[in-house]
Write an enzyme that holds these catalytic residues in place. Structure first.
Site, PDB file in Angstrom:
ATOM      1  N   LYS A  13       0.859  -1.190   0.000  1.00 11.57           N
ATOM      2  CA  LYS A  13       0.000   0.000   0.000  1.00 11.57           C
ATOM      3  C   LYS A  13       0.883   1.224   0.000  1.00 11.57           C
ATOM      4  O   LYS A  13       2.033   1.161   0.460  1.00 11.57           O
ATOM      5  CB  LYS A  13      -0.881   0.018   1.254  1.00 11.57           C
TER       6      LYS A  13
HETATM    7  P1  NAD Z   1     -13.429   7.596  -2.369  1.00 16.30           P
HETATM    8  O1  NAD Z   1     -12.434   8.644  -2.080  1.00 16.30           O
HETATM    9  O2  NAD Z   1     -13.908   7.405  -3.765  1.00 16.30           O
HETATM   10  O3  NAD Z   1     -14.725   7.789  -1.463  1.00 16.30           O
HETATM   11  C1  NAD Z   1     -14.687   7.913  -0.085  1.00 16.30           C
HETATM   12  C2  NAD Z   1     -16.065   8.380   0.382  1.00 16.30           C
HETATM   13  O4  NAD Z   1     -16.088   8.419   1.815  1.00 16.30           O
HETATM   14  C3  NAD Z   1     -16.423   9.788  -0.083  1.00 16.30           C
HETATM   15  O5  NAD Z   1     -17.799   9.827  -0.400  1.00 16.30           O
HETATM   16  C4  NAD Z   1     -16.141  10.636   1.139  1.00 16.30           C
HETATM   17  O6  NAD Z   1     -16.894  11.844   1.148  1.00 16.30           O
HETATM   18  C5  NAD Z   1     -16.589   9.680   2.220  1.00 16.30           C
HETATM   19  N1  NAD Z   1     -16.077   9.985   3.550  1.00 16.30           N
HETATM   20  C6  NAD Z   1     -14.835  10.366   3.913  1.00 16.30           C
HETATM   21  N2  NAD Z   1     -14.782  10.571   5.241  1.00 16.30           N
HETATM   22  C7  NAD Z   1     -16.020  10.317   5.712  1.00 16.30           C
HETATM   23  C8  NAD Z   1     -16.621  10.334   6.997  1.00 16.30           C
HETATM   24  N3  NAD Z   1     -15.933  10.686   8.074  1.00 16.30           N
HETATM   25  N4  NAD Z   1     -17.929   9.982   7.090  1.00 16.30           N
HETATM   26  C9  NAD Z   1     -18.632   9.635   6.014  1.00 16.30           C
HETATM   27  N5  NAD Z   1     -18.139   9.587   4.784  1.00 16.30           N
HETATM   28  C10 NAD Z   1     -16.849   9.934   4.643  1.00 16.30           C
HETATM   29  O7  NAD Z   1     -12.795   6.242  -1.789  1.00 16.30           O
HETATM   30  P2  NAD Z   1     -13.190   4.758  -2.159  1.00 16.30           P
HETATM   31  O8  NAD Z   1     -12.268   4.306  -3.235  1.00 16.30           O
HETATM   32  O9  NAD Z   1     -14.660   4.663  -2.320  1.00 16.30           O
HETATM   33  O10 NAD Z   1     -12.728   3.993  -0.834  1.00 16.30           O
HETATM   34  C11 NAD Z   1     -13.587   3.855   0.301  1.00 16.30           C
HETATM   35  C12 NAD Z   1     -13.053   2.715   1.177  1.00 16.30           C
HETATM   36  O11 NAD Z   1     -13.024   1.509   0.421  1.00 16.30           O
HETATM   37  C13 NAD Z   1     -11.634   2.911   1.678  1.00 16.30           C
HETATM   38  O12 NAD Z   1     -11.524   2.303   2.950  1.00 16.30           O
HETATM   39  C14 NAD Z   1     -10.792   2.147   0.681  1.00 16.30           C
HETATM   40  O13 NAD Z   1      -9.566   1.740   1.214  1.00 16.30           O
HETATM   41  C15 NAD Z   1     -11.712   0.972   0.429  1.00 16.30           C
HETATM   42  N6  NAD Z   1     -11.458   0.267  -0.819  1.00 16.30           N
HETATM   43  C16 NAD Z   1     -11.503   0.897  -2.017  1.00 16.30           C
HETATM   44  C17 NAD Z   1     -11.292   0.154  -3.192  1.00 16.30           C
HETATM   45  C18 NAD Z   1     -11.425   0.772  -4.549  1.00 16.30           C
HETATM   46  O14 NAD Z   1     -11.346   0.008  -5.534  1.00 16.30           O
HETATM   47  N7  NAD Z   1     -11.636   2.062  -4.681  1.00 16.30           N
HETATM   48  C19 NAD Z   1     -11.013  -1.212  -3.106  1.00 16.30           C
HETATM   49  C20 NAD Z   1     -10.984  -1.814  -1.866  1.00 16.30           C
HETATM   50  C21 NAD Z   1     -11.211  -1.070  -0.721  1.00 16.30           C
END
Ligand code: NAD
Length: 420
Positions: free
Chosen positions: A102
């Protein structure tokens, strides 16, 4: 809260459960490599700012290191180490030939201009260039990083090498070697997992209510698939707040995204608006959303959303942990005692890395698949992983997380031993 301590607590629980060999456990307690870099970036006003960046390569027994890159003001080495460890476990749960890694930069990217963001990404890529590559370590998007940022990374890395290397990162735009289906893969993978669970628990999707915290790539795309399958989404939120369906008006994720996007984007990269811009619904704050009496609660924002403080107030029957580390070990213990089913991140959100794997395979072959083929292959891997975790759960009579970790550790242990 130190997420790496949480990760090590999870390792301990499953290592004890399966009587993991001491040497393997010892090796899994430490990442293989940690790279910490300074990133000097000339800002638009002429000032020089130096950001901190990290890449943690956790374990590569099963294949090259693999894992996303996060741009966030709170990112630090503890977080990146935890996320790298979880990637190693996740890839092994999915049975794909990768280790875990990561990366992260401590920055609020929403405060940068698009040019500053590009310069930061290119400097980070230069610093990583000797440590990444299609056979070595393959980054991808994570929180606040997206296909555009991956495109800059490919471009910078390719310039350094002197030839085009699309396989150095995944989650790229289609035009430069991205895969169909990658953008929505994490959400779709989570949907497949929930469907498998619904079958085991004899849930009728049409009578199943869902609340989702986080409306970014993961939360939004999951919402789309759930909505299409008839699940009742009753609340969603993002960092600026949440909305709740109190009046029976259908929550259509596409309409909510449309409202969120109406305020435009910051320099074409990040949404200026929020789900709260969708006026048809009541407001709910992020903490209250977690406490709603829903069937399925989905943390899809950042780690530690469900923790010791609020676990006692959670009323959901199922938690589909889409955010990495969305539920702390202390919270999970309380939830387990209450009989809440916690489907762990390493299974629930593995769809993203699975389609990243497909993207990398396509890049290496220079042969590209159709969307149907991608999604069918994703479904097969998610179903097989779910079933393998289910079998460990039955065998050890344990939690979903312990079962998933047990499966992963079995596979990593076998790979490590074959190399001895
Ligand atoms: P992103 O940046 O696209 O979206 C994150 C979302 O969370 C946004 O809507 C943001 O406004 C919201 N957010 C941030 N802080 C917040 C809070 N305190 N309360 C409520 N909402 C809040 O990110 P993502 O890619 O959707 O990732 C989200 C999670 O999923 C992370 O933990 C990431 O590690 C995990 N993840 C993502 C992927 C991927 O393919 N993108 C894969 C596996 C895991």
């Amino acid at each position: 809260m130190n997420p790496f301590n949480n990760a090590m607590e999870q390792l301990k629980r499953s290592a004890e459960l399966i009587d993991l060999e001491k040497d393997i456990w010892e090796r899994m307690r430490k990442p293989d490599n940690i790279l910490q870099v300074s990133l000097p970036v000339r800002m638009d006003n002429g000032e020089l700012k130096v950001f901190e960046g990290y890449r943690v390569q956790y374990n590569n027994s099963c294949g090259p290191y693999k894992g996303g890159i996060r741009f966030h003001p709170k990112t630090d080495l503890h977080e990146v180490k935890a996320l790298a460890f979880w990637m190693a476990i996740k890839c092994a749960v999915a049975g794909i030939p990768y280790g875990g890694a990561k990366g992260g930069v401590t920055v609020d990217p929403k405060k940068l201009s698009i040019d500053e963001l590009e310069r930061l990404t290119r400097v980070f890529t230069q610093k990583l260039a000797n440590f990444i590559g299609p056979e070595r370590d393959i980054p991808a998007p994570d929180v606040n990083t997206n296909p555009q940022i991956m495109a800059w990374m490919v471009d910078e890395f390719s310039k350094i090498k002197g030839f085009n290397v699309p396989g150095v990162v995944t989650g790229k735009p289609l035009e430069i070697g991205g895969s169909l289906g990658r953008n929505e893969a994490t959400g779709l993978g989570g949907f497949f997992v929930l469907q498998s669970l619904a079958k085991k628990m004899k849930l009728n999707p049409k009578k199943t209510t869902v609340a989702i915290q986080g409306f970014g790539n993961v939360g939004y795309n999951l919402a789309i698939f759930l909505h299409k399958a008839g699940y009742k989404i009753i609340a969603v939120s993002d960092s600026q707040g949440g909305i709740l369906n109190k009046n029976g008006h259908e929550m259509n994720p596409e309409e909510i995204m449309k409202a969120k996007k109406q305020k435009g984007q910051i320099d074409g990269c990040y949404c200026r608006g929020t789900v709260c811009d969708c006026v048809n619904f009541a407001k709910v704050d992020n903490e209250k959303l977690l406490q709603l009496p829903v069937d399925v609660l989905v943390p899809a924002a950042l780690e530690g959303a469900i923790n010791e403080k609020n676990a006692g107030r959670i009323k959901a029957k199922i938690i589909l942990e889409m955010a990495n580390g969305g539920v702390t070990p202390e919270a999970e213990e309380k939830l387990n005692k209450k009989g809440v089913v916690v489907v762990p991140d390493v299974l629930a959100n593995a769809g993203g890395v699975v389609v990243s794997y497909f993207e990398w395979v396509q890049n290496l072959q220079n042969y590209y698949w159709g969307l149907e083929e991608v999604n069918q292959k994703l479904e097969k891997i998610m179903d097989d992983s779910f079933e393998a975790v289910w079998q460990r759960k039955e065998k050890y009579q344990t939690t979903w997380r312990n079962a998933a970790f047990a499966l992963a550790l079995e596979r990593i242990e076998a790979a490590m031993k074959m190399r001895e």
